[in-house]
Design a protein around this motif. Structure first.
Motif, short mmCIF file in Angstrom:
data_model
loop_
_atom_site.label_atom_id
_atom_site.label_comp_id
_atom_site.label_asym_id
_atom_site.label_seq_id
_atom_site.Cartn_x
_atom_site.Cartn_y
_atom_site.Cartn_z
N SER A 119 140.93 39.25 -34.70
CA SER A 119 140.66 38.13 -35.89
C SER A 119 139.00 37.95 -36.13
CB SER A 119 141.05 36.90 -35.32
OG SER A 119 142.58 36.97 -35.15
N ALA A 120 138.22 38.23 -35.07
CA ALA A 120 136.76 38.19 -35.17
C ALA A 120 136.19 39.19 -35.92
CB ALA A 120 136.02 37.65 -33.98
N ASN A 121 136.91 40.35 -35.70
CA ASN A 121 136.20 41.76 -36.12
C ASN A 121 137.20 42.51 -36.95
OD1 ASN A 121 133.77 41.46 -34.34
ND2 ASN A 121 135.29 41.15 -33.02
N PRO A 122 137.67 42.36 -38.15
CA PRO A 122 138.73 42.78 -38.97
C PRO A 122 138.70 44.24 -39.11
CG PRO A 122 137.89 40.65 -39.95
CD PRO A 122 136.78 41.20 -38.71
N TRP A 123 137.27 44.71 -39.00
CA TRP A 123 137.17 46.38 -38.87
C TRP A 123 137.81 47.17 -37.75
CZ3 TRP A 123 134.85 49.24 -35.12
CH2 TRP A 123 134.09 48.51 -34.35
N PHE A 149 126.32 40.89 -25.29
CA PHE A 149 127.49 41.69 -25.17
C PHE A 149 128.05 41.79 -26.44
CE2 PHE A 149 132.05 42.03 -24.90
CZ PHE A 149 132.15 43.38 -24.38
N ASN A 150 128.37 40.54 -27.31
CA ASN A 150 129.00 40.87 -28.64
C ASN A 150 128.61 41.63 -29.57
OD1 ASN A 150 131.23 39.09 -27.48
ND2 ASN A 150 130.25 37.29 -28.40
N THR A 151 127.47 42.13 -29.56
CA THR A 151 126.95 42.93 -30.36
C THR A 151 127.93 44.39 -30.42
OG1 THR A 151 124.58 42.75 -29.73
CG2 THR A 151 125.08 44.66 -30.81
N VAL A 152 128.66 44.64 -29.25
CA VAL A 152 129.55 45.75 -29.09
C VAL A 152 130.40 45.73 -30.08
CG1 VAL A 152 131.29 44.72 -27.68
CG2 VAL A 152 130.76 47.14 -27.54
N TRP A 153 130.79 44.54 -30.79
CA TRP A 153 131.86 44.61 -31.86
C TRP A 153 131.12 44.75 -33.34
CZ3 TRP A 153 135.90 44.58 -29.08
CH2 TRP A 153 135.93 43.98 -27.98
N THR A 154 129.88 44.79 -33.53
CA THR A 154 129.33 45.29 -34.76
C THR A 154 129.78 46.27 -35.76
OG1 THR A 154 127.32 44.20 -33.85
CG2 THR A 154 127.05 45.31 -36.14
N SER A 155 130.21 47.52 -35.03
CA SER A 155 130.51 48.46 -35.90
C SER A 155 131.05 49.59 -34.87
CB SER A 155 129.37 49.17 -36.74
OG SER A 155 128.24 49.64 -35.96
N PRO A 156 131.48 50.82 -35.33
CA PRO A 156 131.74 52.08 -34.56
C PRO A 156 130.67 52.34 -33.76
CG PRO A 156 132.95 52.25 -36.67
CD PRO A 156 132.14 50.90 -36.82
N GLU A 157 129.51 52.37 -34.48
CA GLU A 157 128.23 53.08 -33.76
C GLU A 157 127.91 52.00 -32.51
OE1 GLU A 157 128.58 52.67 -36.97
OE2 GLU A 157 128.91 54.62 -37.28
N THR A 158 128.24 50.80 -32.48
CA THR A 158 127.77 50.06 -31.23
C THR A 158 128.90 49.91 -30.24
OG1 THR A 158 128.66 48.05 -32.23
CG2 THR A 158 126.44 48.47 -32.78
N LEU A 159 130.09 50.67 -30.51
CA LEU A 159 130.97 50.86 -29.45
C LEU A 159 130.36 51.80 -28.31
CD1 LEU A 159 134.34 51.07 -31.40
CD2 LEU A 159 133.58 49.16 -30.22
N ASP A 189 130.85 58.32 -21.94
CA ASP A 189 130.20 58.32 -20.73
C ASP A 189 129.53 56.80 -20.49
OD1 ASP A 189 128.32 58.70 -22.68
OD2 ASP A 189 127.00 59.82 -21.99
N GLU A 190 129.29 56.14 -21.52
CA GLU A 190 128.61 54.91 -21.21
C GLU A 190 129.55 53.74 -20.71
OE1 GLU A 190 125.32 54.95 -24.99
OE2 GLU A 190 127.43 54.01 -25.10
N ILE A 191 130.88 53.90 -20.85
CA ILE A 191 131.76 53.14 -19.93
C ILE A 191 131.67 53.01 -18.52
CG2 ILE A 191 134.14 52.91 -19.34
CD1 ILE A 191 134.01 51.62 -22.11
N ASP A 192 131.15 54.23 -18.17
CA ASP A 192 130.92 54.17 -16.64
C ASP A 192 129.42 53.90 -16.37
OD1 ASP A 192 133.67 54.72 -15.79
OD2 ASP A 192 133.22 56.75 -16.45
N GLU A 193 128.43 53.94 -17.34
CA GLU A 193 127.07 53.74 -17.05
C GLU A 193 126.68 52.63 -18.20
OE1 GLU A 193 124.83 54.92 -14.98
OE2 GLU A 193 126.34 56.42 -14.20
N PRO A 194 126.83 51.28 -17.80
CA PRO A 194 126.57 50.16 -18.77
C PRO A 194 125.24 49.88 -19.13
CG PRO A 194 128.27 49.64 -16.93
CD PRO A 194 127.64 50.85 -16.58
N SER A 195 124.42 50.36 -18.33
CA SER A 195 122.94 50.34 -18.54
C SER A 195 122.55 51.38 -19.89
CB SER A 195 122.10 50.77 -17.23
OG SER A 195 122.40 51.92 -16.81
N ALA A 196 123.38 52.51 -19.88
CA ALA A 196 123.06 53.27 -20.86
C ALA A 196 123.30 52.78 -22.15
CB ALA A 196 123.76 54.75 -20.64
N TRP A 197 124.51 52.18 -22.52
CA TRP A 197 124.91 51.35 -23.35
C TRP A 197 123.72 50.24 -23.86
CZ3 TRP A 197 126.06 46.35 -24.87
CH2 TRP A 197 126.54 46.14 -26.08
#
Length: 371
Positions: free
Chosen positions: A200-204, A344-354, A358-366
């Motif tokens: 709902s908050a991120n229709p894209w 953290f909510n920056t993650v919902w900005t666009s496909p590029e911020t997902l 490899d970053e799923i297991d390395e949060p510091s890299a994201w």
């Protein structure tokens, strides 16, 4: 079950050589979703035996819990604030099959054939696909507790997005786990409402999901019928249980499909991990027996013979559904602990911020790349 899938980032198209004639893509035959729903209802296993009073009570409690869960989820996540709180649809197994069969054509992008000749071919192949899809819908209808469907229209608001709760399945699991029913129902709603808030908050996200599914079924000239058929055959034949599980790379061959699948898995991992993070963060204040429920439910997730897990494993070739929850929650836990929920909510900005795979297991890299 959550909905779970994603869409593709835009890529620069390769220019066709002037010496090579361009070909129109071959239309994928439709699945006869009406037939799938009809057959699925007939072969679906019945739910647990309950009295009318018990079922009515469960319906009322789930409807109330889905509304009560919204406020703490929005407060914790900072998402969807100010948006209307829609009413959840409380369904039986047949009702979920009907709802899924109406939603899936939109997700798969199935369109009617334009001419009579191709329409006949599509009709014949569509019935084959409908029979195959019926089996999958029937199995899933007995396994899914709740699901947020971003593609269907809400009957009250007319806006896209419907939260569905499958009452007989929730009753069956709470009995199996021997947990407090009212607590378990609210706990399930906290997870599913988080998915509603995410979309709902991120229709894209819905379009992103649909585009990746389109790539999975079309980019290699593959139809929805072919994909559903191969998954159904893998589940029925038992190949998915040989040497572990049948991997998706044995099911999806084209590079474009593999890339789309990776994007699907990353988004699914993020969505499920975020929902589990929210559920555990909010749960202690809202659900008195949350510790007992979490322990019992996690043990249930690890059981290898769950039919939903078998289908998911057949698709992805590993215990990825459980891995989605574990890896996704670890990613969200780490990022929120480091930078807070607002960042953290920056993650919902666009496909590029997902996060990347490899970053799923390395949060510091994201964090380094995006923040």
């Amino acid at each position: 079950m959550s909905a779970d899938v994603t869409a593709t980032q835009s890529e620069t198209p390769t220019e066709a050589s002037a010496d090579v004639p361009e070909h129109e893509p071959v239309a994928a035959p439709n699945i006869d979703w009406g037939l799938a729903a009809s057959l699925g209802r007939k072969v679906a296993r019945p739910g647990p035996r309950v009295t009318r009073y018990t079922m009515d009570q469960a319906h009322a409690e789930l409807a109330d819990a889905s509304v009560r869960a919204e406020a703490p989820v929005r407060e914790l996540t900072g998402l969807a604030d100010g948006l209307q709180i829609p009413t959840a649809r409380i369904l039986d197994r047949a009702g979920w099959i009907d709802a899924a069969a109406r939603s899936m054509p939109s997700m798969f992008g199935d369109e009617p054939a334009e001419d009579e000749d191709s329409g006949l071919v599509h009709s014949a192949l569509g019935k084959v696909g409908g029979v195959q899809a019926a089996g999958l819908l029937a199995v899933l209808s007995g396994a899914i507790l709740g699901q947020y469907d971003p593609f269907s229209l809400d009957e009250e608001t007319g806006e896209p997005g419907v939260l569905m709760l499958v009452a007989p399945n929730i009753i069956a699991v709470e009995r199996q786990l021997r947990v407090v029913p009212s607590d378990f129902r609210l706990w399930v709603c906290l997870h599913e409402v988080t998915h509603r808030v995410q979309f709902s908050a991120n229709p894209w996200l819905a379009g992103y999901m649909r585009e990746n599914v389109r790539i999975l079924t079309e980019d290699a000239g593959e139809s929805t019928v072919d994909l559903v058929g191969r998954v159904s055959a893998a589940v029925r034949s038992g190949r998915s249980r040989e040497k572990g599980m049948l991997g998706v790379m044995q099911l999806l061959q084209a590079p474009e499909q593999r890339e789309a699948f990776d994007r699907v898995m990353v988004l699914g991992t993020l969505l499920e991990g975020h929902a589990d993070h929210v559920m555990d963060a909010v749960g202690p204040a809202q659900v008195p027996t949350v510790a007992d429920i979490r322990a019992a439910f996690d043990a249930r997730r690890r059981r290898p013979q769950n039919p939903l897990q078998r289908i998911v494993r057949a698709l992805i070739g590993m215990d990825a559904k459980l891995a989605q929850y574990i890896r996704g929650k670890a990613f969200v836990d780490a990022v929120v602990a480091e930078v807070g929920m607002a960042a953290f909510n920056t993650v919902w900005t666009s496909p590029e911020t997902l996060p990347k795979t490899d970053e799923i297991d390395e949060p510091s890299a994201w964090i380094a790349r995006v923040l």
